[in-house]
Every structure is written in structure tokens, then in C-alpha cells.
Design a protein around this motif. Structure first.
Motif, PDB file in Angstrom:
ATOM      1  N   HIS A 206       0.817  -1.209   0.000  1.00 46.73           N
ATOM      2  CA  HIS A 206       0.000   0.000   0.000  1.00 46.73           C
ATOM      3  C   HIS A 206       0.854   1.264   0.000  1.00 46.73           C
ATOM      4  O   HIS A 206       0.429   2.291   0.533  1.00 46.73           O
ATOM      5  CB  HIS A 206      -0.935   0.016   1.217  1.00 46.73           C
ATOM      6  CG  HIS A 206      -1.958  -1.071   1.196  1.00 46.73           C
ATOM      7  ND1 HIS A 206      -3.040  -1.068   0.335  1.00 46.73           N
ATOM      8  CD2 HIS A 206      -2.053  -2.226   1.904  1.00 46.73           C
ATOM      9  CE1 HIS A 206      -3.767  -2.150   0.532  1.00 46.73           C
ATOM     10  NE2 HIS A 206      -3.188  -2.874   1.478  1.00 46.73           N
ATOM     11  N   GLY A 207       2.027   1.198  -0.584  1.00 41.92           N
ATOM     12  CA  GLY A 207       2.844   2.394  -0.595  1.00 41.92           C
ATOM     13  C   GLY A 207       4.128   2.229  -1.375  1.00 41.92           C
ATOM     14  O   GLY A 207       4.524   1.124  -1.749  1.00 41.92           O
ATOM     15  N   ILE A 208       4.776   3.339  -1.623  1.00 41.25           N
ATOM     16  CA  ILE A 208       6.057   3.372  -2.316  1.00 41.25           C
ATOM     17  C   ILE A 208       6.952   4.391  -1.605  1.00 41.25           C
ATOM     18  O   ILE A 208       6.455   5.390  -1.068  1.00 41.25           O
ATOM     19  CB  ILE A 208       5.866   3.755  -3.808  1.00 41.25           C
ATOM     20  CG1 ILE A 208       7.187   3.650  -4.565  1.00 41.25           C
ATOM     21  CG2 ILE A 208       5.271   5.149  -3.947  1.00 41.25           C
ATOM     22  CD1 ILE A 208       7.015   3.797  -6.060  1.00 41.25           C
ATOM     23  N   GLU A 209       8.235   4.106  -1.568  1.00 43.11           N
ATOM     24  CA  GLU A 209       9.177   5.024  -0.926  1.00 43.11           C
ATOM     25  C   GLU A 209      10.428   5.150  -1.792  1.00 43.11           C
ATOM     26  O   GLU A 209      11.012   4.154  -2.214  1.00 43.11           O
ATOM     27  CB  GLU A 209       9.574   4.537   0.467  1.00 43.11           C
ATOM     28  CG  GLU A 209      10.549   5.473   1.170  1.00 43.11           C
ATOM     29  CD  GLU A 209      10.934   5.018   2.563  1.00 43.11           C
ATOM     30  OE1 GLU A 209      11.494   5.829   3.326  1.00 43.11           O
ATOM     31  OE2 GLU A 209      10.674   3.841   2.884  1.00 43.11           O
ATOM     32  N   VAL A 210      10.808   6.386  -2.064  1.00 44.38           N
ATOM     33  CA  VAL A 210      12.039   6.692  -2.789  1.00 44.38           C
ATOM     34  C   VAL A 210      12.921   7.518  -1.866  1.00 44.38           C
ATOM     35  O   VAL A 210      12.469   8.491  -1.262  1.00 44.38           O
ATOM     36  CB  VAL A 210      11.754   7.482  -4.079  1.00 44.38           C
ATOM     37  CG1 VAL A 210      13.056   7.824  -4.797  1.00 44.38           C
ATOM     38  CG2 VAL A 210      10.838   6.707  -4.997  1.00 44.38           C
ATOM     39  N   VAL A 211      14.175   7.100  -1.739  1.00 46.01           N
ATOM     40  CA  VAL A 211      15.131   7.842  -0.912  1.00 46.01           C
ATOM     41  C   VAL A 211      16.355   8.133  -1.774  1.00 46.01           C
ATOM     42  O   VAL A 211      16.955   7.226  -2.345  1.00 46.01           O
ATOM     43  CB  VAL A 211      15.554   7.053   0.341  1.00 46.01           C
ATOM     44  CG1 VAL A 211      16.565   7.857   1.161  1.00 46.01           C
ATOM     45  CG2 VAL A 211      14.339   6.715   1.201  1.00 46.01           C
ATOM     46  N   ALA A 212      16.712   9.402  -1.886  1.00 45.11           N
ATOM     47  CA  ALA A 212      17.944   9.800  -2.558  1.00 45.11           C
ATOM     48  C   ALA A 212      18.885  10.370  -1.504  1.00 45.11           C
ATOM     49  O   ALA A 212      18.449  10.981  -0.520  1.00 45.11           O
ATOM     50  CB  ALA A 212      17.666  10.835  -3.639  1.00 45.11           C
ATOM     51  N   ALA A 213      20.178  10.147  -1.686  1.00 43.15           N
ATOM     52  CA  ALA A 213      21.160  10.608  -0.697  1.00 43.15           C
ATOM     53  C   ALA A 213      22.331  11.275  -1.411  1.00 43.15           C
ATOM     54  O   ALA A 213      22.837  10.752  -2.408  1.00 43.15           O
ATOM     55  CB  ALA A 213      21.660   9.436   0.144  1.00 43.15           C
ATOM     56  N   VAL A 214      22.725  12.427  -0.889  1.00 46.36           N
ATOM     57  CA  VAL A 214      23.882  13.151  -1.403  1.00 46.36           C
ATOM     58  C   VAL A 214      24.933  13.145  -0.309  1.00 46.36           C
ATOM     59  O   VAL A 214      24.674  13.607   0.810  1.00 46.36           O
ATOM     60  CB  VAL A 214      23.510  14.596  -1.785  1.00 46.36           C
ATOM     61  CG1 VAL A 214      24.732  15.339  -2.343  1.00 46.36           C
ATOM     62  CG2 VAL A 214      22.377  14.605  -2.805  1.00 46.36           C
ATOM     63  N   ALA A 215      26.110  12.616  -0.607  1.00 44.08           N
ATOM     64  CA  ALA A 215      27.176  12.562   0.394  1.00 44.08           C
ATOM     65  C   ALA A 215      27.766  13.955   0.586  1.00 44.08           C
ATOM     66  O   ALA A 215      27.887  14.733  -0.354  1.00 44.08           O
ATOM     67  CB  ALA A 215      28.266  11.592  -0.047  1.00 44.08           C
TER      68      ALA A 215
ATOM     69  N   PRO B 108      14.314  18.080  13.051  1.00 43.90           N
ATOM     70  CA  PRO B 108      15.599  17.981  12.345  1.00 43.90           C
ATOM     71  C   PRO B 108      15.427  17.690  10.858  1.00 43.90           C
ATOM     72  O   PRO B 108      15.909  16.694  10.327  1.00 43.90           O
ATOM     73  CB  PRO B 108      16.290  16.822  13.068  1.00 43.90           C
ATOM     74  CG  PRO B 108      15.166  15.949  13.527  1.00 43.90           C
ATOM     75  CD  PRO B 108      14.053  16.893  13.896  1.00 43.90           C
ATOM     76  N   ARG B 109      14.690  18.567  10.188  1.00 50.92           N
ATOM     77  CA  ARG B 109      14.484  18.425   8.749  1.00 50.92           C
ATOM     78  C   ARG B 109      14.756  19.769   8.077  1.00 50.92           C
ATOM     79  O   ARG B 109      14.775  20.811   8.723  1.00 50.92           O
ATOM     80  CB  ARG B 109      13.053  17.954   8.456  1.00 50.92           C
ATOM     81  CG  ARG B 109      12.744  16.581   9.045  1.00 50.92           C
ATOM     82  CD  ARG B 109      11.395  16.070   8.588  1.00 50.92           C
ATOM     83  NE  ARG B 109      10.277  16.795   9.168  1.00 50.92           N
ATOM     84  CZ  ARG B 109       9.700  16.519  10.325  1.00 50.92           C
ATOM     85  NH1 ARG B 109      10.156  15.523  11.067  1.00 50.92           N
ATOM     86  NH2 ARG B 109       8.685  17.211  10.763  1.00 50.92           N
TER      87      ARG B 109
ATOM     88  N   GLU C 170      21.131  12.804   7.650  1.00 49.66           N
ATOM     89  CA  GLU C 170      21.042  11.561   8.418  1.00 49.66           C
ATOM     90  C   GLU C 170      22.294  10.732   8.169  1.00 49.66           C
ATOM     91  O   GLU C 170      22.580  10.371   7.028  1.00 49.66           O
ATOM     92  CB  GLU C 170      19.804  10.756   7.992  1.00 49.66           C
ATOM     93  CG  GLU C 170      18.485  11.479   8.175  1.00 49.66           C
ATOM     94  CD  GLU C 170      17.319  10.706   7.591  1.00 49.66           C
ATOM     95  OE1 GLU C 170      17.486   9.502   7.334  1.00 49.66           O
ATOM     96  OE2 GLU C 170      16.259  11.313   7.357  1.00 49.66           O
ATOM     97  N   GLY C 171      23.023  10.432   9.222  1.00 52.76           N
ATOM     98  CA  GLY C 171      24.168   9.546   9.120  1.00 52.76           C
ATOM     99  C   GLY C 171      25.232  10.007   8.150  1.00 52.76           C
ATOM    100  O   GLY C 171      25.785   9.191   7.409  1.00 52.76           O
TER     101      GLY C 171
END
Length: 578
Positions: free
Chosen positions: A276-285, A504-505, A565-566
Motif C-alpha cells: 500500500h505504498g512506495i518510498e524513494v530515498v535519494a542521498a547526497v554525500a 531535524p528536517r 542523516e548519518g
């Protein structure tokens, strides 16, 4: 079953399915290092199996676009190709695709010294043992025998079978693998890894990839990696995007992210599809705090700064809250924006000066604004009317964070009163009722708003009657709204001290699809007439709008937010449906 067939089945199980019980490392551990980027798809079979007969497919096949496609010659060719493919594979294309996608697929791009714009590729498929895979290989191997030359690769990777022609490409089988690449050097490097002869030079050990996997994980339906440092060397630190942008809104929203990506060693992304959902996560170092000025102004530094939680009230359709040091961005506009945009700022300051007499925007107004700005939209009622507008708009509100609440509230109140006076003059010129400025106290907070002396009457009133301006100051927040009802809801929200605590966003955006569907339903007649004016037949226009509303009702929320994050700057996009 006779003995020859039984023997053939046993042979296929032994030779094609040997890797089933073995440990299955990530594809990044089986590809050569030195990539520009790679994409890996894993375990998507479960998603493909859910598509036939799903509500999504029902909606797609009911659209006019699909109906028109069904009548086109291309659709007939597609049906023929589908029939042939299903005959060859011995199963439906949906099932075949699901069986193949139960495994993993990867495509990696490597630099091409001769042409940087045309990188070399390695494609790999690792499919679990199914009859689809068996039939696929049984069909493909004879074709390779007829059209290509057998290439000896046993010394590099025992058990491999390879066909190809130098300069055109190679295809190789190894256990449950299928490997394709146009370059012999890449073929040999990959086969050495598969044969256990070159474990040290894998993509998993390439600088940046291990960090990406640690920060994003490796168990995703889709994951991608981009070597930003390698790409920026071929262009510049901003991938060819100029430092002085010709779009002020784009600069205000994204310029800091572009700068961070340009200095980053890598960019990664993942995609996961759930029931019931979709999640996309992009990360920039990279560390936003280490960016040179003025680009640090785009990023918050928790716990000293951040964004507030979006207000939650009945009828809320959308909300956006973001952290920006507006004063620093405004003062740095000469270096951030293209020269043709700059005269517009002079005009803006002149217009603000007319609304705030004897006040300079840069000296008197900007210092009063904090670093968090929030916009919301919500469904509204029309108690201020004896009827309703022909086109029903949502109520909007802008919420400003104030560095000096008392002084800032006075400035914004002056702005609100002056603007209301200007709008009243305009209303008189257009033959409409002006607003009478009133004050009410709601939850011990003063709300200034405009009231009509007599409620406008009619069922299709002009669009301007959607608006009943209101303003209020609550603690460190000042609210400017187009609806008294929404202003009251926001006053109640911000009366709770926790509503103004920093999160923290860096950016938070939410869209409520059922709320948007309710707004579309309220304007269904107007939307249908717009379609008819474009030349759409009446029945088709009604069906198209109905399908659009139905599609929105099937979804729940769309959310986008960013945060550090991290050690990675992450961008999250989540969607959910019923």
C-alpha cells in the motif's frame, strides 16, 4: 515421464539451478569497480504479480489514452509480439516477467576514453531457477550459435559459456547468470570476479559505494549509484549548471542542493514498493555545514534550527514548510541570480515601500523574519457568503517565523491593513463590495479580518469571493490567511508550544489526495467544461474527469522531506494508497 526426458530435467536442474542454495551476494560485489554509475533491481517479481487485475491497471485501461492506443496499428503489432513471446516462453508475459524479476538485474556504466558521452555498459541478470529461465535459455542459445562466434572463457571463469564478436558485444552464461557487455575487457574483468579470481576489484569496494550501502542499505527493490566526483570532473562542480540562475524560485529552493551534489563524491538512491505504498530515498554525500557561503543558508543545523511540523487540521489538502535564511539569500542575490532578474527586486522593494510607508525592506523587514516559512492549503466553507463561487478554491495561509515577535507582528499587521485598503479600492473600481475590517478574539488571540457589510448572494459568484483575508500573531508565528476559518484553526494549532519546536528536517511537504479529490468533485462541472472547450466530446470529458477523481480517491498521501542523516543529506519521497 520417459527416461530421456527425466534425464534432461535432471541435467537442467543440476546445471542451471546450482546457484539456488548458495549464498547470493549483492550485485555490487560481482561487478568490476570504476563505474560512473549503476542501477540494481531486486525482487520485483512480487510487485509485477500484483499488477494484473489491480485497481491501477483498471484505471489505466479505462483512460481515453489507452482506448485510443487499442485502436492504433502499434497496439496490433504489440499483441502479435506478445503472442509470439508467450508461445516461445510457454507462459504469459506477466508471469515470465515476474519469474525473471524474482532475481536481480544490474546495469553498470564505465568510462569510455574515446567518447565520454557514450559510456560502456555491463548488464547482468541473476534469475532463480524457473521454467521461464529454462525456456529463455533454450531459445536464446541456438540463436547465439547461429548469429555469433563462440568465445573461449573457461580459463577465466570455469563453467561459463560465451558468444560474441569483438567490437559488437558479448553474451555469457554462468550458472544462474546472464552477462552482456560490448567490451571484451569488461567481460573478462566481470567473469574473473564471478570465477572468484579477482575479488579485490569489485564495485562494492569502490570508494563511495560502501558508504552508500551503509547509509541506505542494500535490500531494496531498486537502488542506484552515481559517481558525482567523476561526472563533475568532466563538466564542472555544478554539472554545467550556471552559478547565476535565471529562475529565482528554483534558486531559492534548490541551489544549495546543486552545490552540495557538485562537491559530493557520490549520489545514491533507493526505491521500495510495498502493498500500500512506495518510498524513494535519494542521498547526497557531504556535510552541508562545510559548504562555502552563501550556500550554507539553504540548510538547517539541528537542534538550533529546522522546520516545524506541518499543521494538521480538518480539510487540509497540502502543506509545505522549509528552512531558508531569507535575509542572507536576498543579500546574496547578485551572486546567485542572473543579471536580468535583478531589476525585479528593485520593483519589489518599491511595491513593499508603498505598503509599508517609511520602512525599508532590507533594513526594517528582513531582520524580523526567521528562517522557517510554512504554506498550507485547506478545504473551506463559505459562511461569509449567501451562496458559493463558481470556481471553488482552497483556503491558503502563509506562516512566518519572527525573530522579534512583538515588533514583527506590528509590521505584518501594518502590511495586512494597508494591503486590505488597496484591495478595497480595487473592489470599488470593479463594482464589488469592499471589506469592513473587523477584529475578533479567538482562543485569547486577536484576529483581524475582512467582513462584507452584506453577504454576497449567488451560486456562481466570481472567483474573488473565495477570499476573506485574515491575520493573527501567535507567539513567534504570524499568520496571513485567505479564510477566517483557516486562520482560527491555525491559531488553535500554534497555541500548543510543541507546534513550534524545531524538527531535524530541512524541507517537509505533504499532499492529501482524498482532500484534493474532494476539491475536484466540488469543481467537477468547471473541470468538465474546460475539457469540452479543448474539443473533448461531452461524454468523454465527463468520463475523464470522473476517472481522475476516482484515481485520486484511491491514494492517501504524498510526502517529501529532507534531512541530514548519518553523514548523508537524504531526500525522502513517500506515497501511500488504499
Amino acid at each position: 515421464m520417459n527416461k530421456p526426458i527425466l534425464s534432461l530435467v535432471c541435467l537442467l536442474v543440476l546445471t542451471v539451478g546450482r546457484g539456488i542454495a548458495e549464498e547470493r551476494p549483492s550485485l555490487s560485489a560481482l561487478l568490476p569497480e570504476g563505474v560512473i554509475g549503476f542501477v540494481e533491481v531486486s525482487k520485483l517479481g512480487e510487485v509485477v504479480r500484483r499488477l494484473p487485475g489491480s485497481q491501477l491497471m483498471e484505471w489505466v485501461t479505462a483512460t481515453d489514452g489507452y482506448r485510443q492506443f487499442e485502436q492504433s496499428p502499434d497496439f496490433g503489432k504489440l499483441k502479435t509480439a506478445k503472442f509470439v513471446a508467450e508461445f516461445v516462453l510457454g507462459t504469459s508475459l506477466w508471469k515470465a516477467a515476474a519469474n525473471m524479476l524474482d532475481g536481480e538485474v544490474a546495469v553498470a556504466l564505465y568510462p569510455n576514453p574515446e567518447d565520454a558521452k557514450k559510456p560502456h555498459a555491463v548488464a547482468m541478470i541473476r534469475a532463480p531457477f524457473t521454467w521461464t529461465r529454462v525456456r529463455f535459455r533454450m531459445v536464446l542459445k541456438p540463436l547465439l550459435w547461429l548469429s555469433s562466434t563462440k568465445v573461449e572463457t573457461q580459463d577465466i571463469c570455469p563453467g561459463s559459456r560465451t558468444w560474441g564478436e569483438d567490437g559488437k558485444g558479448f553474451i555469457s552464461f554462468h550458472r544462474d547468470w546472464l552477462l552482456a557487455t560490448p567490451r571484451r575487457e569488461l567481460l573478462d574483468r566481470t567473469l574473473r570476479i564471478l570465477g572468484g579470481k579477482d575479488p579485490g576489484g569489485t564495485l562494492a569496494k569502490q570508494a563511495g559505494v560502501a558508504e552508500m550501502e551503509a547509509g541506505l542499505g542494500s535490500a531494496h527493490h531498486v537502488r542506484a549509484y552515481l559517481n558525482a566526483a567523476m561526472i563533475s570532473k568532466g563538466t564542472d562542480e555544478r554539472f554545467g549548471i550556471p552559478r547565476q540562475l535565471d529562475n529565482g524560485v528554483f534558486s531559492f529552493l534548490f541551489d544549495g542542493l546543486i552545490e552540495l551534489a557538485g562537491k559530493s563524491p557520490f549520489v545514491g538512491a533507493t526505491l521500495d514498493v510495498r502493498e500500500h505504498g512506495i518510498e524513494v530515498v535519494a542521498a547526497v554525500a557531504g556535510d552541508p555545514a562545510a559548504l562555502p557561503e552563501p550556500y550554507g543558508l539553504y540548510f538547517s543545523h539541528p537542534p538550533e534550527s529546522g522546520v516545524i511540523d506541518l499543521p494538521k487540521s480538518e480539510g487540509m489538502i497540502a502543506g509545505l514548510t522549509l528552512h531558508r535564511k531569507l535575509g542572507e539569500w536576498y543579500r546574496a542575490r547578485d551572486s546567485l541570480l542572473a543579471e536580468p532578474l535583478l531589476p525585479a527586486f528593485d520593483k519589489f522593494e518599491t511595491d513593499i515601500g508603498n505598503l509599508l510607508p517609511q520602512k525599508d525592506f532590507g533594513e526594517d523587514v528582513l531582520p524580523l523574519l526567521g528562517d522557517n516559512f510554512t504554506l498550507v492549503a485547506a478545504l473551506q466553507g463559505y459562511e461569509h457568503l449567501d451562496g458559493a463561487p463558481g470556481v471553488k478554491l482552497p483556503a491558503f495561509a502563509a506562516i512566518f517565523d519572527l525573530t522579534k515577535p512583538a515588533e514583527g507582528a506590528d509590521i505584518f499587521q501594518l502590511f495586512f491593513q494597508t494591503l486590505s485598503s488597496v484591495l478595497n479600492i480595487q473592489a470599488g473600481q470593479e463594482g464589488r463590495q469592499p471589506w469592513l475590517m473587523e477584529v475578533e478574539f479567538h482562543n485569547e488571540t486577536k484576529i483581524s479580518y475582512g467582513r462584507y457589510l452584506e453577504k454576497p448572494k449567488g451560486e456562481r459568484l466570481p472567483m474573488v469571493f473565495n477570499f476573506q483575508p485574515a491575520a493573527a500573531g501567535v507567539g513567534r508565528k504570524f499568520i496571513l490567511a485567505t479564510s477566517v476559518e483557516l486562520c482560527r484553526d491555525l491559531v488553535d494549532h500554534f497555541k500548543n508550544p510543541s507546534s513550534s519546536e524545531w524538527q531535524p528536517r530541512n524541507v517537509d511537504f505533504e499532499l492529501d489526495l482524498p482532500g484534493l479529490a474532494a476539491l475536484a468533485e466540488a469543481n467537477e462541472g468547471f473541470l468538465r467544461s474546460q475539457e469540452i472547450q479543448k474539443g473533448t466530446p461531452t461524454e468523454d470529458a465527463a468520463r475523464n474527469i470522473g476517472l481522475l477523481i476516482d484515481a485520486m480517491k484511491r491514494f492517501e498521501k504524498l510526502r517529501y522531506h529532507t534531512a541530514v542523516e548519518g553523514g548523508l543529506f537524504k531526500l525522502h519521497l513517500e506515497g501511500s494508497w488504499k
